[in-house]
Scaffold this motif. Structure first.
Motif, short mmCIF file in Angstrom:
data_model
loop_
_atom_site.label_atom_id
_atom_site.label_comp_id
_atom_site.label_asym_id
_atom_site.label_seq_id
_atom_site.Cartn_x
_atom_site.Cartn_y
_atom_site.Cartn_z
N MET A 155 0.86 -1.17 0.00
CA MET A 155 0.00 0.00 0.00
C MET A 155 0.91 1.25 0.00
O MET A 155 1.85 1.33 0.76
N THR A 156 0.57 2.21 -0.84
CA THR A 156 1.40 3.40 -0.96
C THR A 156 0.96 4.47 0.04
O THR A 156 -0.12 4.38 0.65
N GLN A 157 1.80 5.48 0.19
CA GLN A 157 1.49 6.57 1.10
C GLN A 157 0.25 7.34 0.64
O GLN A 157 -0.57 7.75 1.44
N LYS A 158 0.10 7.52 -0.66
CA LYS A 158 -1.06 8.23 -1.20
C LYS A 158 -2.36 7.50 -0.88
O LYS A 158 -3.36 8.11 -0.50
N GLU A 159 -2.35 6.17 -1.00
CA GLU A 159 -3.54 5.38 -0.68
C GLU A 159 -3.88 5.48 0.79
O GLU A 159 -5.05 5.60 1.18
N LEU A 160 -2.86 5.44 1.64
CA LEU A 160 -3.09 5.60 3.09
C LEU A 160 -3.62 6.98 3.41
O LEU A 160 -4.52 7.13 4.26
N ASN A 161 -3.07 8.01 2.77
CA ASN A 161 -3.57 9.37 2.99
C ASN A 161 -5.04 9.48 2.59
O ASN A 161 -5.83 10.11 3.28
N ASP A 162 -5.41 8.88 1.46
CA ASP A 162 -6.80 8.92 1.02
C ASP A 162 -7.73 8.21 1.99
O ASP A 162 -8.86 8.64 2.20
N ILE A 163 -7.27 7.14 2.60
CA ILE A 163 -8.10 6.39 3.53
C ILE A 163 -8.29 7.16 4.84
O ILE A 163 -9.41 7.26 5.36
N PHE A 164 -7.22 7.72 5.38
CA PHE A 164 -7.28 8.31 6.71
C PHE A 164 -7.51 9.82 6.72
O PHE A 164 -7.69 10.41 7.79
N GLU A 165 -7.53 10.45 5.56
CA GLU A 165 -7.73 11.89 5.51
C GLU A 165 -9.22 12.21 5.67
O GLU A 165 -10.08 11.49 5.19
N ASP A 166 -9.50 13.30 6.35
CA ASP A 166 -10.88 13.74 6.49
C ASP A 166 -11.43 14.16 5.13
O ASP A 166 -10.69 14.50 4.22
N PRO A 167 -12.75 14.18 4.98
CA PRO A 167 -13.30 14.62 3.70
C PRO A 167 -12.94 16.08 3.41
O PRO A 167 -12.76 16.88 4.32
#
Length: 126
Positions: free
Chosen positions: A1-13
């Protein structure tokens, strides 16, 4: 899993700036149009805008991520668009005076309303 995918998952809307600006414009234009028959509409509009501003501010800083940077052009276009409610106010005044109050026998009421609409249109165009 890449950092961008993790950011998309855990970032607020992301905060919906465009939708919120559209809501503000809708509130101001509705109040300007109906102020002729409901004078309290402007007061209710101001109260609504006050609470919307503070709620958006809290939500934006506490619960949302910034998302896309729009730049200074977006708010400036919004401010320039706020010249159009003056036209809506004048045209609403003319319509509601014609439909409800019938302008009476005094033609100056009609002339003043037309003069106000003309000034509003000139202000928006120039």
């Amino acid at each position: 899993m890449t950092q961008k995918e993790l950011n998309d998952i855990f970032e607020d809307p992301k905060f919906p700036f465009a939708q919120r600006y559209a809501g503000y414009v809708k509130t101001v234009c509705s109040a300007a149009l109906f102020t002729s028959i409901v004078p309290m509409a402007m007061l209710f509009s101001l109260i609504s805008l006050f609470f919307s501003y503070w709620m958006d501010k809290v939500i934006m800083f506490k619960k949302r991520s910034r998302g896309v940077a729009y730049g200074p052009e977006f708010p400036m276009e919004f401010i320039e668009f706020l010249e159009y409610p003056m036209i809506l106010f004048s045209l609403g005044n003319i319509y509601f005076m014609w439909a409800i109050a019938d302008f009476g026998d005094d033609p100056t009421n009609y002339a003043l309303s037309i003069f106000g609409a003309t000034i509003g249109i000139l202000n928006a165009l120039l």
